[in-house]
Design a protein around this motif. Structure first.
Motif, mmCIF file in Angstrom:
data_model
loop_
_atom_site.group_PDB
_atom_site.id
_atom_site.type_symbol
_atom_site.label_atom_id
_atom_site.label_comp_id
_atom_site.label_asym_id
_atom_site.label_seq_id
_atom_site.Cartn_x
_atom_site.Cartn_y
_atom_site.Cartn_z
ATOM 1 N N LEU A 115 0.860 -1.185 0.000
ATOM 2 C CA LEU A 115 0.000 0.000 0.000
ATOM 3 C C LEU A 115 0.894 1.231 0.000
ATOM 4 C CD1 LEU A 115 -2.677 1.573 0.345
ATOM 5 C CD2 LEU A 115 -2.463 1.204 2.818
ATOM 6 N N LYS A 116 0.719 2.071 -1.028
ATOM 7 C CA LYS A 116 1.408 3.361 -0.992
ATOM 8 C C LYS A 116 0.387 4.450 -0.685
ATOM 9 C CE LYS A 116 3.730 7.166 -2.929
ATOM 10 N NZ LYS A 116 3.765 8.161 -3.981
ATOM 11 N N ILE A 117 0.744 5.312 0.223
ATOM 12 C CA ILE A 117 -0.130 6.445 0.512
ATOM 13 C C ILE A 117 0.587 7.715 0.081
ATOM 14 C CG2 ILE A 117 -1.448 7.658 2.284
ATOM 15 C CD1 ILE A 117 -1.586 5.028 3.775
ATOM 16 N N HIS A 155 5.174 5.512 1.743
ATOM 17 C CA HIS A 155 4.480 6.796 1.679
ATOM 18 C C HIS A 155 5.270 7.809 0.861
ATOM 19 C CE1 HIS A 155 7.001 8.890 4.686
ATOM 20 N NE2 HIS A 155 7.018 7.743 5.360
ATOM 21 N N GLY A 156 4.526 8.759 0.325
ATOM 22 C CA GLY A 156 5.133 9.823 -0.454
ATOM 23 C C GLY A 156 5.715 10.896 0.458
ATOM 24 N N ALA A 157 6.294 11.917 -0.154
ATOM 25 C CA ALA A 157 7.009 12.933 0.604
ATOM 26 C C ALA A 157 6.158 14.176 0.881
ATOM 27 C CB ALA A 157 8.265 13.333 -0.163
ATOM 28 N N GLY A 158 5.214 14.453 0.000
ATOM 29 C CA GLY A 158 4.328 15.605 0.178
ATOM 30 C C GLY A 158 5.093 16.881 0.484
ATOM 31 N N PHE A 175 6.856 17.550 2.878
ATOM 32 C CA PHE A 175 8.144 17.303 3.541
ATOM 33 C C PHE A 175 9.247 16.973 2.533
ATOM 34 C CE2 PHE A 175 7.473 17.018 8.210
ATOM 35 C CZ PHE A 175 6.121 17.356 8.219
ATOM 36 N N GLY A 176 8.906 16.909 1.236
ATOM 37 C CA GLY A 176 9.949 16.526 0.275
ATOM 38 C C GLY A 176 9.952 17.355 -0.992
ATOM 39 N N HIS A 177 8.788 17.559 -1.569
ATOM 40 C CA HIS A 177 8.753 18.199 -2.891
ATOM 41 C C HIS A 177 9.178 19.675 -2.875
ATOM 42 C CE1 HIS A 177 7.209 14.713 -5.062
ATOM 43 N NE2 HIS A 177 6.660 14.417 -3.894
ATOM 44 N N PRO A 178 8.667 20.488 -1.941
ATOM 45 C CA PRO A 178 9.099 21.903 -1.977
ATOM 46 C C PRO A 178 10.611 22.052 -1.735
ATOM 47 C CG PRO A 178 7.133 21.644 -0.598
ATOM 48 C CD PRO A 178 7.636 20.269 -0.924
ATOM 49 N N LEU A 184 19.591 17.576 3.263
ATOM 50 C CA LEU A 184 18.510 18.242 4.006
ATOM 51 C C LEU A 184 17.143 17.688 3.587
ATOM 52 C CD1 LEU A 184 19.811 21.930 4.019
ATOM 53 C CD2 LEU A 184 19.805 20.290 5.914
ATOM 54 N N THR A 185 17.002 17.387 2.293
ATOM 55 C CA THR A 185 15.738 16.819 1.804
ATOM 56 C C THR A 185 15.517 15.450 2.443
ATOM 57 O OG1 THR A 185 16.053 17.998 -0.271
ATOM 58 C CG2 THR A 185 14.458 16.189 -0.298
ATOM 59 N N HIS A 186 16.576 14.649 2.483
ATOM 60 C CA HIS A 186 16.487 13.319 3.112
ATOM 61 C C HIS A 186 16.068 13.449 4.579
ATOM 62 C CE1 HIS A 186 17.405 9.305 4.425
ATOM 63 N NE2 HIS A 186 18.327 9.766 5.253
ATOM 64 N N HIS A 242 9.698 5.096 2.216
ATOM 65 C CA HIS A 242 9.213 6.383 1.711
ATOM 66 C C HIS A 242 9.964 6.860 0.478
ATOM 67 C CE1 HIS A 242 12.774 8.259 3.604
ATOM 68 N NE2 HIS A 242 12.594 7.325 4.528
ATOM 69 N N GLY A 243 9.333 7.765 -0.264
ATOM 70 C CA GLY A 243 10.039 8.457 -1.334
ATOM 71 C C GLY A 243 11.219 9.189 -0.700
ATOM 72 N N ASP A 244 12.364 9.247 -1.403
ATOM 73 C CA ASP A 244 13.584 9.725 -0.742
ATOM 74 C C ASP A 244 14.548 10.306 -1.782
ATOM 75 O OD1 ASP A 244 15.465 10.126 1.276
ATOM 76 O OD2 ASP A 244 15.604 8.022 1.866
ATOM 77 N N VAL A 245 15.693 10.760 -1.310
ATOM 78 C CA VAL A 245 16.835 11.050 -2.184
ATOM 79 C C VAL A 245 17.753 9.852 -2.034
ATOM 80 C CG1 VAL A 245 18.705 12.661 -2.688
ATOM 81 C CG2 VAL A 245 16.660 13.464 -1.522
ATOM 82 N N ILE A 256 16.207 11.884 -6.994
ATOM 83 C CA ILE A 256 14.955 11.702 -6.260
ATOM 84 C C ILE A 256 14.372 10.343 -6.627
ATOM 85 C CG2 ILE A 256 12.564 12.530 -6.076
ATOM 86 C CD1 ILE A 256 14.400 14.494 -4.815
ATOM 87 N N LEU A 257 13.993 9.597 -5.621
ATOM 88 C CA LEU A 257 13.337 8.300 -5.851
ATOM 89 C C LEU A 257 11.907 8.413 -5.333
ATOM 90 C CD1 LEU A 257 13.362 5.252 -6.518
ATOM 91 C CD2 LEU A 257 14.182 4.858 -4.185
ATOM 92 N N SER A 258 10.946 8.288 -6.224
ATOM 93 C CA SER A 258 9.546 8.401 -5.791
ATOM 94 C C SER A 258 9.102 7.088 -5.144
ATOM 95 C CB SER A 258 8.637 8.709 -6.984
ATOM 96 O OG SER A 258 8.512 7.567 -7.790
ATOM 97 N N GLY A 259 8.152 7.215 -4.235
ATOM 98 C CA GLY A 259 7.561 6.019 -3.638
ATOM 99 C C GLY A 259 6.915 5.139 -4.703
ATOM 100 N N ASP A 260 6.459 5.757 -5.799
ATOM 101 C CA ASP A 260 5.797 4.976 -6.858
ATOM 102 C C ASP A 260 6.789 4.021 -7.530
ATOM 103 O OD1 ASP A 260 3.353 6.411 -6.475
ATOM 104 O OD2 ASP A 260 4.310 8.100 -7.481
ATOM 105 N N ASP A 283 5.306 19.301 -7.380
ATOM 106 C CA ASP A 283 5.668 17.887 -7.246
ATOM 107 C C ASP A 283 6.806 17.554 -8.222
ATOM 108 O OD1 ASP A 283 3.742 15.137 -6.407
ATOM 109 O OD2 ASP A 283 5.483 14.941 -7.709
ATOM 110 N N VAL A 284 7.962 17.069 -7.677
ATOM 111 C CA VAL A 284 9.120 16.812 -8.558
ATOM 112 C C VAL A 284 9.088 15.431 -9.207
ATOM 113 C CG1 VAL A 284 10.667 18.465 -7.437
ATOM 114 C CG2 VAL A 284 10.601 16.122 -6.586
ATOM 115 N N THR A 285 8.089 14.603 -8.848
ATOM 116 C CA THR A 285 8.060 13.251 -9.427
ATOM 117 C C THR A 285 6.840 13.001 -10.323
ATOM 118 O OG1 THR A 285 7.121 12.459 -7.330
ATOM 119 C CG2 THR A 285 9.487 12.131 -7.672
ATOM 120 N N GLY A 286 6.146 14.068 -10.704
ATOM 121 C CA GLY A 286 5.160 13.915 -11.775
ATOM 122 C C GLY A 286 3.731 13.642 -11.370
#
Ligand code: IP8
Length: 256
Positions: free
Chosen positions: A7-9, A47-50, A52-55, A75-77, A135-138, A148-152, A206-209
């Motif tokens: 499950l990805k949220i 889970h995605g970064a929302g 806490f990650g994209h901006p 810092l993003t991580h 989670h999505g991460d660097v 950037i690695l998306s949770g997707d 959103d940096v992952t599309g």
């Protein structure tokens, strides 16, 4: 190992994407309770970064183009790890044996595509009734330094590698929506080329599309013979229905 449910949220469900570092605490609380009461076995939560990650990634120029900024990546991580910590804590307080898994420490990409993620610890967790929370991460990148690695992408990789029996991606909308606001009931690799142009969000933070990136990963998964669902995770009961295999809403992405 037994068959897993993935499950990805999305970060848009768990955070308020309009403001950097802002949680959607009510949703986190509700979702943790639904997961705790569903009693699902062999669950992997991503889970995605929302906010806490994209901006922050955008601020440091860390997008899909491979631009480099190691301090910004660190810092993003740290910031996505903070969101992960909050989610894990909430789950643990609700009685779920949840454990954090940070891709920066166990995954490698190449030109922004995930090449390898260590799964031995994830499999040991699910075998021991522990829910890995990834989670999505660097991550370190063979060509670009970091990316950037998306949770997707993690969903795609783990679902194939661990032969997931059920895959769902929870968002804050009712499924994949067409140009006229209607839910698309099903998508196949064949129909996706006509649907894709309807899903791009111009000037997104959103940096992952966003939806387009998400569905592209799930179409890849469908090509590998694994079906998945995109549904609204912010509606009460939807996560429970998905986890129990009673999903008859949202969009199904299937091979034909
Ligand atoms: O929200 C993105 O993950 P996603 C990760 O799953 C970062 O696309 C650090 C922006």
């Amino acid at each position: 190992m037994s068959e897993v449910t993935i499950l990805k949220i999305g970060g848009s469900v768990l955070t308020d994407k309009r403001e950097e570092g802002k949680l959607n605490q009510d949703r986190i609380t509700k979702i943790a309770k639904e997961i705790a009461s569903s009693d699902v076995q062999n669950l992997i939560l991503i889970h995605g970064a929302g906010s806490f990650g994209h901006p922050i990634a955008k601020k440091f120029g860390l997008d899909a183009s491979g631009k480099q900024n190691y301090a910004g990546a660190a810092l993003t991580h740290e910031m996505v790890k903070e969101l992960n910590k909050i989610i894990v804590k909430e789950l643990v307080e609700d009685g779920v044996a949840a454990m954090p898994v940070h891709p920066m420490s166990c995954a490698i990409s190449s030109k922004g595509r995930l090449k390898e993620i260590m799964t031995a610890q994830i499999e040991l967790m699910t075998d021991n009734d522990v829910v890995p929370v990834i989670h999505g991460d660097v991550v370190m990148d063979l060509e670009w330094g970091t990316s950037i690695l998306s949770g997707d992408q993690i969903v795609l990789h783990l679902a194939q590698r661990l032969k997931a029996k059920r895959v769902g991606v929870g968002t804050d909308v009712d499924g994949v929506i067409d140009g006229e606001g209607r839910i698309i009931a099903s998508i196949t690799p064949k129909t996706f080329s006509n649907i894709k142009p309807l899903l791009t969000t111009p000037k997104s933070v959103d940096v992952t599309g966003e939806m387009s990136g998400k569905v592209s990963e799930l179409v890849r998964l469908a090509k590998a013979g694994i079906q998945s669902y995109v549904f609204n995770a912010s509606k009460k009961g939807n996560i429970t229905a998905f986890l129990r295999g009673n999903i008859d809403f949202g969009t199904v992405i299937r091979s034909d």
